[in-house]
Design a protein around this motif. Structure first.
Motif, mmCIF file in Angstrom:
data_model
loop_
_atom_site.group_PDB
_atom_site.id
_atom_site.type_symbol
_atom_site.label_atom_id
_atom_site.label_comp_id
_atom_site.label_asym_id
_atom_site.label_seq_id
_atom_site.Cartn_x
_atom_site.Cartn_y
_atom_site.Cartn_z
ATOM 1 N N ILE B 225 0.815 -1.208 0.113
ATOM 2 C CA ILE B 225 0.115 0.006 -0.044
ATOM 3 C C ILE B 225 0.800 0.923 -0.042
ATOM 4 C CG2 ILE B 225 -1.626 1.313 1.340
ATOM 5 C CD1 ILE B 225 -3.232 -0.924 0.156
ATOM 6 N N LYS B 226 2.087 1.255 0.765
ATOM 7 C CA LYS B 226 2.810 2.408 1.086
ATOM 8 C C LYS B 226 3.508 2.618 -0.427
ATOM 9 C CE LYS B 226 5.398 5.247 3.654
ATOM 10 N NZ LYS B 226 6.174 5.887 2.771
ATOM 11 N N TRP B 227 3.975 1.302 -1.151
ATOM 12 C CA TRP B 227 4.407 1.582 -2.343
ATOM 13 C C TRP B 227 3.812 2.191 -3.577
ATOM 14 C CZ3 TRP B 227 4.526 0.154 -7.305
ATOM 15 C CH2 TRP B 227 5.856 0.005 -8.120
ATOM 16 N N LEU B 228 2.561 1.722 -3.406
ATOM 17 C CA LEU B 228 1.539 2.200 -4.073
ATOM 18 C C LEU B 228 1.283 3.820 -4.017
ATOM 19 C CD1 LEU B 228 -2.114 0.710 -4.984
ATOM 20 C CD2 LEU B 228 -1.950 3.203 -4.393
ATOM 21 N N GLN B 229 1.203 4.298 -3.035
ATOM 22 C CA GLN B 229 1.069 5.676 -2.454
ATOM 23 C C GLN B 229 2.242 6.452 -2.825
ATOM 24 O OE1 GLN B 229 0.176 5.182 1.607
ATOM 25 N NE2 GLN B 229 -1.784 5.269 1.294
ATOM 26 N N ASP B 230 3.490 5.863 -2.661
ATOM 27 C CA ASP B 230 4.677 6.593 -3.116
ATOM 28 C C ASP B 230 4.920 6.717 -4.650
ATOM 29 O OD1 ASP B 230 5.026 7.007 -0.275
ATOM 30 O OD2 ASP B 230 6.458 5.669 0.247
ATOM 31 N N ASN B 231 4.642 5.606 -4.935
ATOM 32 C CA ASN B 231 5.112 5.485 -6.609
ATOM 33 C C ASN B 231 4.057 5.621 -7.636
ATOM 34 O OD1 ASN B 231 8.121 4.680 -6.195
ATOM 35 N ND2 ASN B 231 6.987 3.340 -4.662
ATOM 36 N N MET B 232 2.936 4.984 -7.313
ATOM 37 C CA MET B 232 1.897 4.771 -8.434
ATOM 38 C C MET B 232 1.080 5.992 -8.418
ATOM 39 S SD MET B 232 0.741 0.727 -8.327
ATOM 40 C CE MET B 232 -0.193 0.687 -9.733
ATOM 41 N N GLN B 233 0.618 6.643 -7.232
ATOM 42 C CA GLN B 233 -0.072 7.729 -7.001
ATOM 43 C C GLN B 233 0.593 9.029 -7.561
ATOM 44 O OE1 GLN B 233 -1.584 7.898 -3.278
ATOM 45 N NE2 GLN B 233 -3.138 6.449 -3.688
ATOM 46 N N THR B 234 1.938 9.179 -7.557
ATOM 47 C CA THR B 234 2.676 10.101 -7.788
ATOM 48 C C THR B 234 2.997 10.046 -9.358
ATOM 49 O OG1 THR B 234 4.702 9.008 -7.186
ATOM 50 C CG2 THR B 234 3.965 10.557 -5.802
ATOM 51 N N HIS B 235 3.081 8.880 -9.984
ATOM 52 C CA HIS B 235 3.220 8.800 -11.484
ATOM 53 C C HIS B 235 1.948 8.893 -12.365
ATOM 54 C CE1 HIS B 235 5.477 7.304 -14.673
ATOM 55 N NE2 HIS B 235 4.555 6.910 -15.343
ATOM 56 N N PHE B 236 0.978 8.340 -12.107
ATOM 57 C CA PHE B 236 -0.214 8.362 -12.604
ATOM 58 C C PHE B 236 -1.408 9.596 -12.376
ATOM 59 C CE2 PHE B 236 0.764 3.806 -12.937
ATOM 60 C CZ PHE B 236 1.012 3.772 -14.107
ATOM 61 N N THR B 237 -1.820 10.157 -13.504
ATOM 62 C CA THR B 237 -2.629 11.377 -13.226
ATOM 63 C C THR B 237 -3.841 10.620 -12.258
ATOM 64 O OG1 THR B 237 -2.055 11.941 -15.428
ATOM 65 C CG2 THR B 237 -3.965 13.208 -14.345
ATOM 66 N N MET B 238 -4.307 11.410 -11.341
ATOM 67 C CA MET B 238 -5.337 10.978 -10.343
ATOM 68 C C MET B 238 -6.554 11.729 -10.419
ATOM 69 S SD MET B 238 -3.990 8.140 -9.161
ATOM 70 C CE MET B 238 -5.246 7.501 -8.093
ATOM 71 N N GLY B 239 -7.551 11.191 -10.041
ATOM 72 C CA GLY B 239 -9.104 12.270 -10.017
ATOM 73 C C GLY B 239 -9.926 11.957 -11.182
ATOM 74 N N GLU B 240 -10.949 12.741 -11.217
ATOM 75 C CA GLU B 240 -11.990 12.885 -12.453
ATOM 76 C C GLU B 240 -11.200 13.460 -13.458
ATOM 77 O OE1 GLU B 240 -15.467 14.332 -10.699
ATOM 78 O OE2 GLU B 240 -16.259 12.222 -10.756
ATOM 79 N N LEU B 241 -10.707 12.831 -14.656
ATOM 80 C CA LEU B 241 -10.224 13.473 -15.687
ATOM 81 C C LEU B 241 -11.000 13.803 -16.883
ATOM 82 C CD1 LEU B 241 -7.121 10.642 -16.119
ATOM 83 C CD2 LEU B 241 -7.667 12.655 -14.361
ATOM 84 N N LYS B 242 -12.255 13.434 -16.854
ATOM 85 C CA LYS B 242 -13.333 13.932 -17.641
ATOM 86 C C LYS B 242 -14.653 13.551 -17.314
ATOM 87 C CE LYS B 242 -14.148 13.952 -22.611
ATOM 88 N NZ LYS B 242 -14.197 13.431 -23.919
ATOM 89 N N VAL B 243 -15.510 14.348 -17.165
ATOM 90 C CA VAL B 243 -16.913 14.408 -16.939
ATOM 91 C C VAL B 243 -17.987 15.174 -17.913
ATOM 92 C CG1 VAL B 243 -18.717 14.754 -14.887
ATOM 93 C CG2 VAL B 243 -16.400 14.427 -14.444
ATOM 94 N N LYS B 244 -18.452 14.246 -18.570
ATOM 95 C CA LYS B 244 -19.320 15.007 -19.677
ATOM 96 C C LYS B 244 -20.600 15.337 -18.985
ATOM 97 C CE LYS B 244 -21.106 13.544 -24.324
ATOM 98 N NZ LYS B 244 -21.175 12.587 -25.261
ATOM 99 N N GLU B 245 -20.857 16.439 -19.356
ATOM 100 C CA GLU B 245 -22.369 16.911 -18.473
ATOM 101 C C GLU B 245 -23.506 16.522 -19.364
ATOM 102 O OE1 GLU B 245 -22.653 17.958 -15.549
ATOM 103 O OE2 GLU B 245 -20.472 17.891 -15.388
#
Lengths: 351, 245
Positions: B225-245
């Motif tokens: 879990i720590k590795w995911l937080q330190d490496n993956m969450q920082t590398h990949f764009t997070m959040g809602e990237l597209k929301v079509k209304e």
């Protein structure tokens, strides 16, 4: 019934629509492109859906997904595209999903050329994809047969829960002939209670065959094998031409079968008792056509648009009793009837 | 006694086969809860992938179809076109949707295919025993990048949700994680939004969920879990990237 003048590919497409085919997924490839073109125009009129897929692989997997929900669905392609579809064919067979796949064959191997060929025989009839399976394979020789066999293909697919392949070549796909469309069949077919339609008011279904237990894997394979054995005697189709008194018999399907019919007539004019067995089902191979004539015949010749593929099945049936010879044209070339007769006479020492 | 929490009806009684600490279990549960809360269990058709989640068909209570590797979205397309009245989802790993099935994924997004695709990214091929994935990070060691992924040789990881958010036709693209209770709730919300996007006929929805693979990463679940937080969450764009209304 009114006769219409239609191209083979368009006749297949129209026959599919009249058989209740509701979805078509495909990728354009010569010489089968008229099928998706026709479907893109006509399916809408009957409330169906045409979708041009991003690839042959995607198209056959869309067919798989649609069939898994219990609707009638078709795709079409030509040899290199059919090779790509083999992945999906194997999955359709494994999960026992009905679907109709058209292969308007063109010359190979590799990119090859656009000319007519029957060199997909192995990859269509012997499974082709991974694992033990056979689709039912229907080989028309006329545009009318393209209509009749397409309509039958949908029934066979539903009846036996299996992919059914229509195997024709570029000549048949591109040729125009007058055709009639018979009424759709009213065959009593099994209810598709296995289909994924939403688990409302019933147990959920899984349309899949993933298993990591060898014993279950064996059971699944034996189940398919049993189905193949059940299909074999029931689905064999062929046309015999002047075989009653024949001393020699040509075995040829599709376009080469049609040309061979003229070759039989030419040989008969020379007093040679030649006949023709034209397999219509390539799988199951019509072994029954050979029953009772093996003793009267001095030899067979397989005539194919390939370097010799169906001949292996002919040899299996003849089982060494009499010689089995071969004459073929390759790479998109077709033989004249005279060439067939000349080769036949030379190979059997009748000159 | 008042029952305050129970097993969601979206899951069958079957026990998961997943490794200890693998987050497939969490993702299955929130997906199943989303199906139940949106009243989709009797309507949904799910498509199972090849990979660790290949057996998810026996865990979800809805109808399921098993697909070939990389083809789940094509299979889902076929099912949805045949039965538009059903909600169709695919459940796929990073190799499935991001490598061997990348053409299917991008094409479905471009068509605005009205299905929901759940993308579980653990930056490794789990089922086959820890090989390099399209999402393996630079320097990350796998059994086919034993010296660490060298972008000069093995190329760069694909940020698939970011890529898809730029494709015309995609309607809802989110990149979430299930590393903390708060993020689990956010991930579930994203899944529900994905399904709602489909139910409203808006087009292609894609929810990328960062996941751990303690077994093939060679880490304890907590360290993973720590590795995911330190490496993956920082590398990949997070959040809602597209929301079509």
């Amino acid at each position: 019934m009114t006769k219409m003048l239609m191209k083979g590919n368009e006749a297949i497409a129209e026959a599919a629509i009249r058989s209740g085919c509701k979805l078509f997924f495909g990728y354009p490839i010569t010489p089968s492109t008229e099928i998706p073109e026709y479907m893109s125009k006509k399916l809408k009129e009957v409330g169906g859906t045409f979708l041009q897929a991003e690839s042959e692989v995607a198209a056959i997997n869309m067919v798989y997904g649609a069939s898994a929900t219990g609707v009638r669905v078709m795709t079409a392609s030509s040899s290199p595209g059919y090779s790509l579809k083999q992945e999906g064919l194997s999955y359709l067979a494994a999960v026992e999903l009905p679907a109709v796949i058209v292969d308007i064959m063109r010359a190979g191997p590799g990119l090859g050329g656009l000319g007519p060929t029957q060199a997909d025989y192995f990859q269509i009839t012997k499974g082709g994809g991974h694992g033990d399976y056979h689709p039912i394979v229907l080989a028309p020789a006329t545009v009318q047969e393209m209509v009749d066999l397409t309509m039958e293909a949908f029934d066979l697919a539903d009846e036996y829960r299996t992919p059914v392949v229509i195997a024709a070549d570029g000549i048949l796909g591109q040729m125009m002939e007058p055709v009639e469309f018979p009424k759709g069949s009213s065959k009593d077919l099994p209810h598709k209670d296995w289909a994924a339609t939403g688990a409302k008011g019933r147990e959920k279904v899984n349309v899949s065959n993933y298993c990591l237990t060898n014993e279950i894997g064996e059971r699944n394979c034996l189940h398919l094998q049993k189905k193949h054995e059940y299909i074999k005697p029931r689905v064999q189709r062929w046309k015999s031409y002047k075989t009653e008194d024949a001393e020699f018999i040509i075995v040829a399907f599709g376009t080469s079968g049609r040309i061979s019919e003229t070759a039989v007539d030419l040989a008969r004019k020379e007093g040679i008792k030649l006949g023709l067995i034209r397999p219509i089902t390539l799988w199951p191979f019509p072994e029954k056509a050979f029953e009772g004539i093996l003793d009267q015949v001095k030899g067979f010749m397989s005539v194919e648009l390939s370097t010799g593929q169906m001949i292996e099945d002919v040899r299996l049936v003849v089982n060494g009793k009499v010689p089995v010879k071969f004459f073929g044209k390759q790479g998109g070339m077709t033989p004249a009837p005279e060439e067939i007769v000349t080769s036949f006479k030379a190979q059997f020492g009748l000159e | 006694m008042k029952k305050v929490f129970g097993r969601t009806k979206g899951l069958t009684e079957r026990a998961f086969h997943y490794c200890p600490g693998c987050t497939h279990g969490i993702i299955h549960r929130i997906l199943a809860e989303a199906l139940e809360e949106l009243d989709l269990i009797e309507n949904a058709i799910g498509v199972a992938p090849v990979g660790c989640a290949g057996f998810c068909e026996v865990y979800f209570s809805c109808d399921m179809i098993g697909a070939a590797h990389g083809r789940a979205i094509a299979v889902g397309t076929g099912a949805k076109r045949a039965r538009p009245e059903n909600t169709v989802f695919t459940y796929q790993g990073d190799g499935d949707a991001g490598a061997i099935g990348l053409a299917e994924t991008i094409s479905a997004a471009a068509r605005g295919e009205n299905i929901t695709s759940i993308f579980v990214n653990n930056s490794i091929y789990g089922m086959t025993g820890g090989q390099m994935a399209p999402t393996t990070l630079p320097g990350q060691k796998t059994s086919t990048s034993p010296f660490g992924r060298d972008p000069e040789v093995a190329g760069h990881p694909i940020d698939l949700p970011l890529l898809l958010s730029h494709v015309e036709g995609s309607a809802y693209i989110a990149s979430v994680s299930v590393d903390t209770p708060k993020n689990v709730l956010a991930a579930k919300k994203a899944l529900k939004k994905g399904f709602q996007t489909q139910m409203e006929g808006k087009g292609f929805s894609f929810i990328s969920i960062l996941s751990t693979c303690p077994t093939n990463w060679g880490m304890s679940p907590a360290k993973a879990i720590k590795w995911l937080q330190d490496n993956m969450q920082t590398h990949f764009t997070m959040g809602e990237l597209k929301v079509k209304e």
